[in-house]
Motif scaffolding. Structure first.
Motif, PDB file in Angstrom:
ATOM      1  N   GLY A 176       0.800  -1.181  -0.181  1.00 15.10           N
ATOM      2  CA  GLY A 176       0.112  -0.120  -0.087  1.00 15.10           C
ATOM      3  C   GLY A 176       0.880   1.296   0.039  1.00 15.10           C
ATOM      4  O   GLY A 176       2.017   1.302   0.070  1.00 15.10           O
ATOM      5  N   ILE A 177       0.107   2.551  -0.147  1.00 19.43           N
ATOM      6  CA  ILE A 177       0.692   3.618  -0.408  1.00 19.43           C
ATOM      7  C   ILE A 177       1.415   4.087   1.026  1.00 19.43           C
ATOM      8  O   ILE A 177       2.511   4.608   1.013  1.00 19.43           O
ATOM      9  CB  ILE A 177      -0.087   4.688  -0.744  1.00 19.43           C
ATOM     10  N   GLU A 178       0.753   4.021   2.214  1.00 19.39           N
ATOM     11  CA  GLU A 178       1.178   4.805   3.322  1.00 19.39           C
ATOM     12  C   GLU A 178       2.668   4.126   3.797  1.00 19.39           C
ATOM     13  O   GLU A 178       3.540   4.455   3.873  1.00 19.39           O
ATOM     14  CB  GLU A 178       0.201   4.357   4.651  1.00 19.39           C
ATOM     15  N   ALA A 180       4.578   2.891   1.547  1.00 15.30           N
ATOM     16  CA  ALA A 180       5.670   3.173   0.394  1.00 15.30           C
ATOM     17  C   ALA A 180       5.997   4.455   0.895  1.00 15.30           C
ATOM     18  O   ALA A 180       7.125   4.942   0.784  1.00 15.30           O
ATOM     19  CB  ALA A 180       4.795   3.367  -0.878  1.00 15.30           C
ATOM     20  N   VAL A 181       5.071   5.183   1.443  1.00 15.06           N
ATOM     21  CA  VAL A 181       5.466   6.858   1.964  1.00 15.06           C
ATOM     22  C   VAL A 181       6.566   6.533   2.883  1.00 15.06           C
ATOM     23  O   VAL A 181       7.633   7.175   3.096  1.00 15.06           O
ATOM     24  CB  VAL A 181       4.286   7.626   2.367  1.00 15.06           C
ATOM     25  N   ASP A 182       6.153   5.859   4.010  1.00 11.73           N
ATOM     26  CA  ASP A 182       7.249   5.568   5.212  1.00 11.73           C
ATOM     27  C   ASP A 182       8.436   4.953   4.722  1.00 11.73           C
ATOM     28  O   ASP A 182       9.451   5.625   5.160  1.00 11.73           O
ATOM     29  CB  ASP A 182       6.500   4.644   6.101  1.00 11.73           C
ATOM     30  N   THR A 184       9.963   5.492   1.762  1.00  9.70           N
ATOM     31  CA  THR A 184      10.523   6.329   1.053  1.00  9.70           C
ATOM     32  C   THR A 184      11.266   7.354   2.027  1.00  9.70           C
ATOM     33  O   THR A 184      12.290   7.858   1.937  1.00  9.70           O
ATOM     34  CB  THR A 184       9.585   7.284  -0.002  1.00  9.70           C
ATOM     35  N   LEU A 185      10.420   7.860   2.987  1.00  9.51           N
ATOM     36  CA  LEU A 185      11.066   8.826   3.954  1.00  9.51           C
ATOM     37  C   LEU A 185      12.241   8.199   4.773  1.00  9.51           C
ATOM     38  O   LEU A 185      13.213   8.819   4.841  1.00  9.51           O
ATOM     39  CB  LEU A 185      10.090   9.231   4.851  1.00  9.51           C
TER      40      LEU A 185
END
Lengths: 229, 229
Positions: A176-178, A180-182, A184-185
């Protein structure tokens, strides 16, 4: 026997080593906290960053007092000015370790890092900690060869960073996206942490040789595209 | 008439303003480049960052020469040391503008920013540019009230950053993981850029009042969670 002036200069160097040790430990513990979902450890890292900030303030105050009182020139002046920069790098590294810990806390009791990225994040964390340990050693030893080694270690970090992004943009990504965001950061935090460790080592090279090892800030552009678009 | 010493000090201040203007323009143009998918503009921003780096080197060399030759104390010493820090913030802001431009170049001829985030990224870019314009004005005017305003503007940036993350973790997100990664990094670049502009303004406050406006590095933790998990 050394005079008071050089003792003061030495003590600034010791302060830098203390900072490097603290932020090295912080990134190691933050990595454990995020991989294990360990809230207490995460909170200890977050709390512990205050100590890093205090050390930096203290070190800056002493450096500026030394400039005012002793008015160093030539090499000594360079040491003091460079120390100020190193302390800024180390303080920022501490912030980045804290960001990792805050992400662990935010996702608790869930874990921010999916199982198939566990090994990569572990490697990034360990490498970051090793880089900082070497940076501390470079501050003590002023060993230019060792300082140069950090650049190679940093290449390894870039490679791990790419691996991370390959996972992310793989069609089989299922988290999922969340997440993926985590991730990435997280990747960015480790990568920037490594940059600061390298910068510290390069500043020592500058002190020893009088030459900028090139100009630091090796910083990345988005690595996603290297294999991606 | 001012003496040579104070003229030199003034010229360092002018160098800082030049840097702030360059990096302010860079973030504006980088934003246009990424929104319009304008490769030439992106390349101009990337190329233009060299000028920022040169200005920083030049400014640092002059600051260190001034320390060595004039051995300033008290306020003047504080000005020189603080100038070194401001130049580091501005140099880093330039890097971040360059990152935005590099992402534009990487995705060309595609666009990194999906249509439904166009307005948010535009606002972030404009706000970043305004923040830097105000920081430049603060350097010139030493206006403490204006410096404090930058903190409020930075709250606005945090809000935009949250909006961005809300879009990302919305179930209706349809742009895939790679775009999510790009947008995550973009958000981080603008947010860090704003932090550096605020830091520059706060350092002026420190110069004027002798007090740290608090300690800068207002930096975020991952905002995803604020509304997300």
């Amino acid at each position: 026997m050394r005079d008071a002036y050089h003792e003061e200069l030495d003590s600034i160097g010791e302060g830098l080593v203390d900072m490097a040790r603290l932020v090295g430990s912080a990134i190691g513990r933050a990595t454990t906290a995020i991989l294990d979902g360990d809230l207490k450890l995460a909170e200890a890292v977050i709390e512990g960053d205050k100590k890093v900030d205090e050390l930096q303030h203290d070190l800056e105050a002493r450096a500026i007092a030394l400039l005012a009182r002793q008015q160093p020139v030539a090499t000594d002046l360079r040491i003091v000015v460079t120390s100020l920069r190193m302390s800024a790098d180390l303080e920022r590294s501490g912030d980045l370790a804290q960001h990792v810990a805050k992400l662990a806390r935010l996702r608790f009791p869930a874990r921010a890092v999916p199982q198939d990225l566990y090994a990569t994040i572990l490697e990034m964390g360990q490498l970051a900690q090793r880089l900082m340990a070497k940076a501390a050693e470079v501050i003590v030893s002023k060993d230019v060869d060792l300082a140069m080694q950090l650049e190679q270690d940093d290449d390894e970090m870039d490679l791990l960073h790419r691996t991370l992004f390959q996972h992310l943009i793989d069609d089989r990504w299922q988290h999922g996206i969340e997440t993926a965001v985590d991730v990435t950061l997280l990747g960015r935090y480790y990568e920037r942490y490594a940059d600061h460790a390298v910068a510290v080592a390069k500043r020592v090279v500058y002190l020893v040789t009088g030459e900028h090892a090139d100009e630091l800030q090796p910083d990345i552009q988005p690595v996603t595209g290297v294999e991606g678009a």
